[in-house]
Design an enzyme around this catalytic site. Structure first.
Site, short mmCIF file in Angstrom:
data_model
loop_
_atom_site.label_atom_id
_atom_site.label_comp_id
_atom_site.label_asym_id
_atom_site.label_seq_id
_atom_site.Cartn_x
_atom_site.Cartn_y
_atom_site.Cartn_z
N ASP A 24 46.28 36.16 36.75
CA ASP A 24 44.98 36.49 37.35
C ASP A 24 44.99 37.86 38.01
O ASP A 24 46.01 38.27 38.58
CB ASP A 24 44.64 35.40 38.38
N SER A 69 41.01 30.49 29.20
CA SER A 69 40.67 29.09 29.48
C SER A 69 39.37 28.74 28.77
O SER A 69 38.57 29.62 28.43
CB SER A 69 40.52 28.88 30.99
N ASN A 72 36.49 30.18 30.34
CA ASN A 72 36.25 31.62 30.19
C ASN A 72 35.13 31.93 29.18
O ASN A 72 34.61 33.04 29.15
CB ASN A 72 37.53 32.36 29.76
N ARG A 195 50.93 31.77 40.06
CA ARG A 195 49.58 32.31 39.91
C ARG A 195 49.51 33.63 40.65
O ARG A 195 49.77 33.68 41.87
CB ARG A 195 48.51 31.36 40.45
#
Ligand code: FPP
Length: 254
Positions: A24, A69, A72, A195
């Site tokens: 991310d 994802s 998305n 993450r």
């Protein structure tokens, strides 16, 4: 007292471990530099190449990254199509590189909604590297853990794991069959989730496989995440006290 660092699992499975990464922060990285968002995704793909190089020396035997994802698809079409085009190009380069490094590539997620050119690149990469057995690089594309779990449950149920005699699933044998069916369809357990980008959530990524994963969150934006940052995350993971619901002295015992 803290028990000794261990990556062992109660089932005594394989020595290497499985890292899953939510990459991310590409957009923010680009915006901070006055660049368009796609430049952030390109920089993110460069970062991923370095992480793939660094992974095996850190004991990682499976690496799963969240490239796109299912949610998305709600982003502007231009951005999603840009990511998919980049994925196709990068996948072709990455496949040649992985073949040389003896790394097997697999892609997880739905395939029925992907453009044909992306599907072809995925199938080529998987075919090219299918006999590589050094370690396993998995890429999640159009992926939703809820969807994967629902699909696995449906298949396990169809295979006869649950039957009418135990509609509530109290029959332990039926439940074991059902869980085995689920497991064969889902991926290996994740040991460490990383993450980047400062958010602290799983965003529908590998929910079944992450049941006992250690979670590592860092504010570093993905394009800035390098081999040293990965080594830091792994070092933190090795310091964690993993108990899998047991008391410390019994971890590893059957
Ligand atoms: C999230 O950042 C990142 C993505 C949605 C795309 C990630 C894809 C790659 C890094 C390329 C992968 C390439 C291969 C070959 C697998 P964001 O856009 O949500 O960033 P933001 O939170 O700052 O907006």
């Amino acid at each position: 007292m803290q028990s000794p660092p261990s990556t062992a699992r109660p089932d005594g499975e394989r020595p290497g471990f499985h890292v899953a990464i939510l990459m991310d922060g590409n957009g923010r990285w680009a915006t901070a530099r006055g660049l368009p968002r796609p430049a952030g995704h390109q920089a993110g793909a460069d970062a991923l190449r370095h992480i793939v190089e660094a992974a095996p020396d850190l004991g990682i035997r499976t690496l799963t990254v969240y490239a796109l994802s299912s949610d998305n698809w709600h982003r502007p079409k231009r951005e999603v199509m840009g990511i998919l085009r980049m994925l196709r190009t990068r996948l072709r380069a990455q496949a040649a590189d992985c073949l040389q490094r003896n790394v097997r590539i697999s892609v997880i997620g739905r395939r029925d909604r992907l453009p044909r050119h992306v599907l072809a690149a995925i199938e080529d990469a998987e075919r090219l590297t299918r006999d590589c057995d050094g370690w396993h690089f998995r890429i999640a594309v159009d992926y939703s853990a809820r969807h994967a779990i629902a699909q696995a449950a449906l298949r396990a149920a169809h295979q006869g794991g649950l039957h009418e005699a135990s509609p509530t699933g109290e029959d332990p044998a039926a439940l074991a069959l059902f869980a085995a069916g689920m497991r064969s369809d889902l991926g290996p357990d994740v040991d460490l989730v990383i993450r980047t980008g400062g958010e602290q959530r799983l965003s529908d990524f590998l929910l079944w496989e992450c049941s006992y994963a250690e979670l590592y969150f860092t504010p570093t934006l993905w394009p800035d995440f390098d081999g040293a940052a990965l080594a830091d995350a792994v070092a933190e993971f090795r310091r964690r006290d993993r108990r899998f619901g047991r008391v410390p002295a019994l971890v590893g015992a059957r």
